[in-house]
Write an enzyme that holds these catalytic residues in place. Structure first.
Site, short mmCIF file in Angstrom:
data_model
loop_
_atom_site.label_atom_id
_atom_site.label_comp_id
_atom_site.label_asym_id
_atom_site.label_seq_id
_atom_site.Cartn_x
_atom_site.Cartn_y
_atom_site.Cartn_z
CE LYS A 121 43.59 1.72 12.41
NZ LYS A 121 43.80 3.03 13.05
CE LYS A 130 -4.40 -7.08 1.82
NZ LYS A 130 -3.07 -7.59 1.50
CE LYS A 178 -10.66 -8.12 15.71
NZ LYS A 178 -10.03 -8.19 17.04
CG ASP A 201 0.95 1.71 0.89
OD1 ASP A 201 1.46 0.73 1.46
OD2 ASP A 201 0.12 1.61 -0.03
N GLY A 233 -1.91 2.65 -6.80
CA GLY A 233 -2.58 3.49 -5.82
C GLY A 233 -3.86 2.88 -5.27
CB SER A 243 -3.28 -1.20 -1.63
OG SER A 243 -2.07 -0.48 -1.79
#
Length: 489
Positions: free
Chosen positions: A104, A388, A391, A413, A419, A421
């Site tokens: 305790k 995403k 570069k 995901d 659906g 992405s």
């Protein structure tokens, strides 16, 4: 081996949910010569008598129980010799039986050193904590991944009700404590300590369906586990869906009988008989909570409740990435700030991934990248991810990470709504010569997206369905009927 696994093995091997409290209680009636009170008689003789008796109890019960619990206060009450008695008693317990130190502990400042003392020096498997100092007090005990803690959330002591049931009976403080503590540690690391009160136990089991519950011994013995009328409601209220998840104390009076082994064995068999009746639905848990059935299988119920409790599921009009407006919002980015829940989520994904064949894991930016990273570490599989946006500087890669064309990738995901992405990410991977067959998400909104993915040669797998989330929250009284209906498409 961690505490949880060790306990499950002991439960299975011993076919028992019983634990024995090994307590050198000075108020015990075991010795009639007056020497156990700690006042009359030589202290050395007292310790010797207790050691002999504790050794006898262990020898008589080792084949019949799944754990031993030692209350630290009784040993401290005997002074330095008591600590030596504690050490000697720990040595007597077989290695295959888990040990719980009922400490305790509640002091924030000494938590780190105390955790080190009990887990490293004494090498017990679990301990009890009084958690009112919050997560900061509990955290030092959770850094030991193979150990466990039991949070004291409610006792059977009548005078505690003024605190436990504040501010009102329908919304008691002890349930707030149960809900909060579940965000501190995983079910394998953190259990609950509860008094022997059936209706209170039932409410706690409803709020924490997957947690291990350590049932306190009833000091007043108002509930007698050897009496079928007392045993049945306790089991109905406290057992988990698979008829386990509840550790029951051997009543002290059984340890004082002439034939200890026989008494404990008969209790174990009686409990197992009642466990089977409870699981089969006779009697059911509606004895205590008519609107709740603990026996219906609800996978990941504990996880769903935790997601709601930390604010991942909110209500109000929200614009989705697709431009649609939903009357609710699911924000899974919050999970990375709660490591214990994040650990559970990674484990749930992992259960699905272990059934699939793949070479590498790919997360879809940005929401699922932490999960993909966690899975990579957990499953020891390499990770990559499609950018995403490409570069315009440096190497200008479309896919980050090392891979070989022709390898099979499983895509991770967070939520399936349209659906779009996840398919865009998968197409980027395929454009680099990689194969994608499986997509795994946490939540499927059940808007026909799985079928759409199937038409594009992807197999979709989900940990949770939106309808399952809605039903669990509604049945657990987390949301109203009106809010429940908002989840319907």
């Amino acid at each position: 081996m961690n505490f949880f696994d060790k306990l499950l093995i002991a439960i299975e091997q011993q076919n028992s949910l019983l634990y024995v409290a090994l307590e050198p209680d000075p108020d015990s009636h075991l010795f009639d010569n007056g020497n156990c009170g700690g006042i009359a008689g030589d202290r050395h003789d007292i310790i010797e008598q207790w050691q002999e008796w504790l050794q006898f109890v262990i020898r008589e019960t080792a084949a019949l129980v799944c754990a031993y619990k030692l209350s630290l206060g009784f040993y401290l009450g005997l002074g330095i010799p008591g600590l030596k008695l504690l050490e000697e008693t720990l040595k007597l317990i077989p290695d295959y039986i888990p040990i719980i130190l009922d400490a305790k502990h509640s002091d924030f400042n000494s938590s780190t050193v105390f955790a080190r003392f009990i887990f490293e020096d004494l090498q017990v498997d679990a301990c009890t904590l009084t958690p009112y100092a919050g997560l900061d007090q509990v955290a030092p005990f959770l850094v030991y991944p193979d150990k466990a803690v039991f949070i004291l959330c409610a006792t059977a002591n009548p005078s505690a009700s003024i605190i436990q049931e504040y501010p009102q009976f329908d919304n008691p403080l002890y349930l707030e404590l149960v809900n909060a503590s579940q965000t501190w540690g995983t079910p394998e690391q953190l259990g609950l300590e509860v008094g022997m009160v059936p209706d209170m136990l039932a409410k706690i089991r409803q709020a924490a369906p997957e947690r291990l519950i350590l049932l306190q011994g009833d000091v007043a013995e108002e509930n007698d586990l050897t009496d079928i009328e007392d045993l049945t409601p306790i089991l109905s209220a406290g057992l988990s869906l698979n008829g386990e998840g509840l550790l029951l104390p051997v009543p002290p009076k059984l340890l004082e009988e002439e034939n200890v082994k026989q008494g404990v064995e008969e209790l174990r068999d009686q409990i197992n008989e009642e466990r089977n009746r409870v699981i089969e639905g006779n009697p059911t848990c509606d004895l205590w909570l008519p609107d709740v059935c603990f026996l219906r299988h609800q996978p990941h119920r504990d996880l769903i409740l935790q997601l709601y409790d930390i604010g991942c599921i909110t209500f109000g009009d929200h614009v989705q990435a697709s431009g649609e407006i939903f009357p609710y919002y699911i924000d899974l980015r919050r999970i990375i700030s709660t490591p214990q829940i994040f650990h559970q989520i990674v484990g749930a994904y992992g259960e699905i991934l272990e059934t699939l064949t793949f070479d590498r894991i790919a997360g879809i930016p940005y929401g699922s990248l932490p999960t993909a990273t966690g899975l990579s570490l957990r499953l020891q599989r390499p990770m990559i991810f499609p950018r995403k946006e490409v570069k315009t500087y440096g190497a200008g890669r479309l896919i980050e990470g090392h891979f070989q064309p022709g390898e099979t990738i499983v895509v991770i995901d967070d939520i399936l709504i349209t659906g779009n992405s996840v398919m865009k990410g998968a197409e980027k991977l395929k454009s680099a010569g990689l194969k994608v067959h499986d997509i795994v998400v946490l939540i499927d909104h059940e808007r026909g997206v799985k079928e759409r993915l199937k038409e594009n040669n992807y197999n979709a797998h989900a940990v949770l369905k939106l309808s399952e989330i809605a039903e669990t929250l509604y049945e657990s009284n987390r949301i109203t009927e009106e809010q429940f209906n908002l989840f319907s498409p």
